[in-house]
Design a protein around this motif. Sequence first.
Motif, mmCIF file in Angstrom:
data_model
loop_
_atom_site.group_PDB
_atom_site.id
_atom_site.type_symbol
_atom_site.label_atom_id
_atom_site.label_comp_id
_atom_site.label_asym_id
_atom_site.label_seq_id
_atom_site.Cartn_x
_atom_site.Cartn_y
_atom_site.Cartn_z
ATOM 1 N N SER A 10 0.903 -1.267 0.113
ATOM 2 C CA SER A 10 0.080 -0.060 0.069
ATOM 3 C C SER A 10 0.789 1.343 0.096
ATOM 4 N N GLY A 11 0.189 2.629 -0.391
ATOM 5 C CA GLY A 11 0.792 3.959 -0.460
ATOM 6 C C GLY A 11 1.594 4.014 1.099
ATOM 7 N N GLN A 50 5.555 4.475 1.706
ATOM 8 C CA GLN A 50 6.094 5.742 2.166
ATOM 9 C C GLN A 50 7.011 5.407 3.476
ATOM 10 N N ARG A 51 6.646 4.205 4.146
ATOM 11 C CA ARG A 51 7.345 3.630 5.288
ATOM 12 C C ARG A 51 8.661 3.153 4.750
ATOM 13 N N VAL A 52 8.476 2.553 3.772
ATOM 14 C CA VAL A 52 9.916 2.096 3.278
ATOM 15 C C VAL A 52 10.673 3.157 2.904
ATOM 16 N N ALA A 79 11.694 16.062 3.171
ATOM 17 C CA ALA A 79 10.629 15.243 2.679
ATOM 18 C C ALA A 79 9.650 16.353 1.871
ATOM 19 N N ASP A 80 9.779 16.051 0.655
ATOM 20 C CA ASP A 80 8.828 16.615 -0.240
ATOM 21 C C ASP A 80 7.339 16.323 -0.489
ATOM 22 N N GLU A 81 6.350 17.062 0.039
ATOM 23 C CA GLU A 81 4.950 16.572 0.367
ATOM 24 C C GLU A 81 4.815 15.204 0.477
ATOM 25 N N PRO A 82 5.362 14.492 1.607
ATOM 26 C CA PRO A 82 5.342 13.119 2.308
ATOM 27 C C PRO A 82 4.009 12.545 2.186
ATOM 28 N N ASP A 106 -4.215 9.210 2.056
ATOM 29 C CA ASP A 106 -5.361 9.603 2.597
ATOM 30 C C ASP A 106 -5.018 10.140 4.132
ATOM 31 N N SER A 107 -5.787 10.923 4.567
ATOM 32 C CA SER A 107 -5.389 11.879 5.752
ATOM 33 C C SER A 107 -4.802 11.016 7.054
ATOM 34 N N LYS A 108 -5.553 9.817 7.236
ATOM 35 C CA LYS A 108 -5.101 9.039 8.426
ATOM 36 C C LYS A 108 -3.823 8.417 8.111
ATOM 37 N N THR A 109 -3.503 7.956 7.012
ATOM 38 C CA THR A 109 -2.245 7.216 6.593
ATOM 39 C C THR A 109 -1.114 8.562 6.673
#
Lengths: 403, 222
Positions: free
Chosen positions: B145-146, B150-152, B167-170, B175-178
């Motif tokens: 998943s996205g 991003q965690r990777v 970080a550029d727009e990380p 979605d807002s929760k993630t």
Amino acid sequence: MKYIRYLVFTIKSAFFDFSRSKGRTFLTSLGILIGVMAVVLLMVLGLGLKRYIEQQFESLGSNLMYVMPGSKATITRGGGIVGGIKFDDKDVRTIEKVKSITYIAPGYAKAGSTVEANGKTEIVEIVGSSEQIVPMFNLEVEYGRLMEKKDVQKGGKVIMLSTTVVEKLFDSAEESVGKNVTMENQNFKIIGVIKSKGGGGLGGGGLDDHAYIPFKATYSFNPDKKFYAIYFKAENKDAIPQIKEDVQRLLERRYDKDDFSVLEQKEIMETISSIFSIINTVLVAIAAISLVVGGIGIMNIMYVTVTERIREIGIRRALGAKKSDILAQFLTESVILSLIGGILGLTVSYVIVFFLQSLFPAYIDAQSIILALGVSSAIGIIFGVFPAKKAADLTPMDAIRYE
Amino acid sequence: MIKLQGVWKEYQIDREITFTALKDITLTIEKGEFIGVVGPSGCGKSTLMYVMGLLDQPTKGSIHVDEKNVTGLGDDKISALRNAFFGFVFQQFNLINKLTVLENILLPSVYASVKLSYDPLEKARDLVDKFGLKGKENSYPNKISGGQQQRVAIARALIMHPECILADEPTGNLDSKTGESILDLLSELNREEKITIVVVTHDAHVAERTRRTIKMVDGQIV
Ligand SMILES: Nc1ncnc2c1ncn2[C@@H]1O[C@H](COP(=O)(O)OP(=O)(O)OP(=O)(O)O)[C@@H](O)[C@H]1O
Ligand SMILES: [Mg+2]
């Protein structure tokens, strides 16, 4: 450890890209495959031919010498026998007197003639000579008997053929002895079948297609009773220089020194070999052009690959890859790509050579393998370096933002 | 720790026209800061980040990293600095799809120019555990998943123990929760490991999470 991991990452990413575009990888390698195959096969062919010629000459035994028309310069330069003079029986008798000559025989030769029996025809080269041709050429009898002095004196219509030829005309070689064959519109009786000297199969029959007849028997189709060559054998190797000198001197009394030459077998063999080498080198060089074309194919696809992977390059650069790392990565890919082609080319060549072996002594030597793999790696580097350099020189930011 | 002095960045549009994306930026970032860079689209936030992260050279001005002037350094030295000092996190994750999760995390260590004092493989495994990626080590990035991707990416940014994460727009693609959980992760790294973090965003909500905000308009800090 670090370098191993580095190499693993680089090679793995190369193979990943290849497996994702198998068709493209194969087509790109195909160019190298064809190039390597052409070069290897021609090299093999050249070496095989050379070996074949050497074998044929060796089977004639050593210390064989010849007198031929034309100057030595034109013969050894590959000019062949042009114009020039013909010899006659008187010359044979003159040379015969030279010290240390063990055998001597006239050599009337007519290539492209045919023998016919049982409605079958075989192409032969007529050799009109004397019984001394037998020890001179190391001829051995298989069935029947060899040519003798009485045959030559009578000039009878007798013939010696090799097993290779008679087996094609008769049911068996053995029963052909005493049978008649038709050659130059005349009947010749087979007195003996001689053992095969091997070779042949290269379009010509090599020494096996010789049809030996007494010289006098050639008169009907050789009305001026002359011949192009005189064969003789030296007692031993050391006697050759002296014989050469003596024969030269004796014949110069009758002919201009540019009209004939006295040669030893080695010289003829070297001449023929060198002609083949030159032809072969030219052919290999032409085939090498296809390798260059293959290399251009690799360069082309590497440029495409670089463009497709600009973003990946940017990511790697952001993570700290140096220009040299990117260069190494893309060079590795192009070398692998062209090595795949090289290895496939060698494999195909192997298969072809395997089938060629029944025709003549062909084999792929270690040198050809090393050369083929070396050349394909070199092509990978040479043609990969520009695309790889393009990849390395991208500004990391532009690369990472590339869509 | 990072000092920009009179930095200009001009893009060559064509032979005559240039576009000035950064105008005379002077900025100091101290060790341990958590900074948000905000401003409207096209104001030059990303450009600032890339120039700061040594991914591109400024047209004019100087950049100091740890008191050392890095403008005009050779590419090898700059690459080594990027490798050891900075970690990058992008909006589009920018993982390499043909490498597994674990290999992606390890990739910076492959380019390390000095011998590492720790085993990167062990470190990578720790990060996998810590970021809840267990069981995904050998998956490929396009199979997760996205949020996981991003965690990777963050794990990859951490493998070299960087001083600073850019970080550029990380959270831009999440979605807002993630997105929130990614921001939690970044705050935690800042708080507990004292890693300097600069987050570029146009989202005011994201900026709220940082401790200092730099506002940009038209290539200038306001
Ligand atoms: N390679 C380039 N060539 C020309 N102009 C560029 C280039 N890269 C960026 N720009 C321009 O520079 C300006 C700043 O771009 P930048 O990407 O830094 O903006 P941003 O603030 O990050 O915007 P966003 O919030 O949309 O990501 C934009 O107007 C953009 O069009
Ligand atoms: Mg941006």
